[in-house]
Design an enzyme around this catalytic site. Structure first.
Site, short mmCIF file in Angstrom:
data_model
loop_
_atom_site.label_atom_id
_atom_site.label_comp_id
_atom_site.label_asym_id
_atom_site.label_seq_id
_atom_site.Cartn_x
_atom_site.Cartn_y
_atom_site.Cartn_z
N ASP A 16 -9.83 -1.12 12.64
CA ASP A 16 -8.77 -1.02 13.51
C ASP A 16 -9.00 -1.73 14.91
OD1 ASP A 16 -6.13 0.90 14.27
OD2 ASP A 16 -7.54 0.69 15.76
N HIS A 21 -6.17 -3.00 10.02
CA HIS A 21 -5.38 -1.62 10.38
C HIS A 21 -4.49 -1.81 11.45
CE1 HIS A 21 -4.83 2.81 11.26
NE2 HIS A 21 -4.65 2.67 10.27
N GLU A 51 -8.48 3.88 -0.71
CA GLU A 51 -8.70 3.72 0.69
C GLU A 51 -9.12 5.26 1.22
OE1 GLU A 51 -6.39 2.61 4.89
OE2 GLU A 51 -5.82 1.58 3.15
N LYS A 78 1.00 -1.18 0.04
CA LYS A 78 0.08 0.06 0.19
C LYS A 78 0.90 1.27 -0.11
CE LYS A 78 -2.60 1.28 3.51
NZ LYS A 78 -3.55 0.89 4.57
N GLU A 122 -10.79 2.23 9.24
CA GLU A 122 -9.77 2.24 10.26
C GLU A 122 -10.22 3.29 11.36
OE1 GLU A 122 -6.48 5.22 9.04
OE2 GLU A 122 -6.90 3.95 7.54
N ASP A 151 -4.00 5.04 -0.54
CA ASP A 151 -4.55 5.39 0.59
C ASP A 151 -4.53 7.05 0.45
OD1 ASP A 151 -5.54 6.12 2.81
OD2 ASP A 151 -4.06 5.08 4.09
N ASN A 154 -6.03 8.87 2.89
CA ASN A 154 -5.99 9.47 4.22
C ASN A 154 -6.90 10.66 4.26
OD1 ASN A 154 -2.90 8.32 4.20
ND2 ASN A 154 -4.24 8.04 5.88
N GLU A 168 -2.46 -5.71 7.45
CA GLU A 168 -1.67 -4.63 7.11
C GLU A 168 -0.29 -4.72 8.00
OE1 GLU A 168 -1.48 0.13 6.88
OE2 GLU A 168 -2.77 -0.73 8.69
N LYS A 220 0.60 5.49 -0.05
CA LYS A 220 -0.04 6.56 0.19
C LYS A 220 -0.12 7.77 -0.85
CE LYS A 220 -0.03 6.16 5.53
NZ LYS A 220 -1.38 5.61 5.39
#
EC number: 5.1.2.2
Length: 359
Positions: free
Chosen positions: A270, A297, A221, A164, A247, A195, A197, A317, A166
């Site tokens: 998570d 997560h 994500e 993964k 998450e 991701d 975020n 993860e 970001k």
């Protein structure tokens, strides 16, 4: 066997280094502020867990919450589901969410670890499942083209079958450049998750995600604010590639809200925010009923056990938050997490190292 009681709770706040700082489109996590938890019992075993405060600003508050909760659980039976119900009731007026929910999850995870030790069995078997390899992806950062590609190649050489990265760079072209560079380096039979975020508004998320799905990414994500389930649903409705989120779900009830409106086609709770082992069990039942593949997560040590007992288990993860203070009992072989044959979760503190990072 006589009833096992909780006899004490010890917490230690540490701020430990990371192998790589976690850069995201909304900020950088340079260290891992953790609360280490030891839950003592009348059986002589001690349950271990840890919590991740995300920012040093919240670390002391999270530790203090746990210290104040100790009086509520000492002399209570070692029964994690009952403990969770008691704490949920005690905090319903304040709101069983946020740092309170996270602290309660730390107690829950330590209690389940202790219960496994009492019964001399790994957590996965205590949950009624067999230990098995759990497929894992290597989780990276907002690294730029060069480092993102180098880290992906290293992961592939270590046996991982997915990474993964970001994204959320200032321009879409930069997002695409990172993904394309990784793809060229690792080939077509390799998973690339991306991701954002929470960094985009809904229109921008749709535009960027539609471009990214042409690159064969595995999932996109948290493209927009995590609490905007309707926004996520709008994004998902415009895509073929799955939206991934979860998450930041604080308890299974938030997961239910998101899944009920079709906010995502994949879920990744998570272990801390979902409510520890007890919350995860409830979340995994939701994922099964909705037919949603479920990943983890962070919290890789306990998540390996949980995923092995999850009907719709997807990916673990791999991001080692606590490696500076935990012995490496969880190992990775051929891109899979290998659950240790140890009672409970298998967390063993590196006591000599902990002293270096105490706050």
């Amino acid at each position: 066997m006589s009833e096992v009681l909780i006899t004490g709770l010890r917490t230690r706040a540490v701020n430990v280094p990371l192998a790589y700082p976690v850069h995201t489109a909304v900020g950088t996590v340079g260290t891992a502020p953790l609360v280490l938890i030891d839950l003592a019992t009348s059986a002589g075993v001690v349950g271990h867990s840890y919590l991740f405060a995300y920012t040093p600003v919240a670390l002391k508050s999270l530790k203090q919450l746990l210290d104040d909760m100790a009086a509520m659980i000492v002399n209570e039976p070692l029964a994690p589901v009952s403990l969770e119900a008691m704490l949920a009731k005690r905090f319903c007026l304040a709101g069983y969410t946020g740092l309170i929910r996270m602290a309660a999850a730390g107690i829950d995870m330590a209690a389940w670890d202790a219960l496994g030790k009492v019964h001399e069995t790994p957590l996965v078997k205590l949950l009624g499942a067999n230990a098995r390899p759990v497929q894992a992806y290597d989780s990276h950062s907002l690294d730029g083209v060069k480092l993102a590609t180098e880290r992906a190649v290293t992961a592939a050489e270590l046996g991982f079958r997915a990474v993964k990265t970001k994204i959320g760079y200032p321009a879409l072209d930069q997002d695409l450049a990172v993904v394309r560079s990784i793809r060229q380096a690792v080939g077509d039979d390799f998973g690339i998750m991306v991701d954002y975020n929470q960094s985009l508004d809904v229109p921008a998320a749709i535009k960027r995600s539609q471009a990214l799905q042409q690159e064969g990414v595995t999932w996109i994500e948290e493209p927009t604010l995590q609490h905007d389930y309707e926004g996520h649903q709008r994004i998902q409705s415009k895509l073929n590639v799955p939206v991934q989120m979860g998450e930041n779900w604080l308890g299974p009830e938030e997961m239910f809200k998101a899944l009920s409106i079709g906010a995502c086609r994949l879920a990744m709770p998570d272990a801390m925010k979902i409510g520890g082992v007890t919350g995860w069990i409830r979340a995994s039942a939701l994922a099964q009923q909705f037919g949603i593949p479920m990943s983890s997560h962070l919290f890789q040590e306990i998540s390996a056990h949980l995923l092995a007992a999850t009907p719709t288990a997807h990916w673990l993860e791999r991001l080692d938050l606590a490696g500076s203070v935990i012995e490496p009992t969880l190992t990775f072989e051929g891109g899979n997490a290998v659950i240790p044959d140890l009672p409970g979760v298998g967390i063993i503190w590196r006591e000599k190292e902990i002293g270096k990072y105490l706050v």
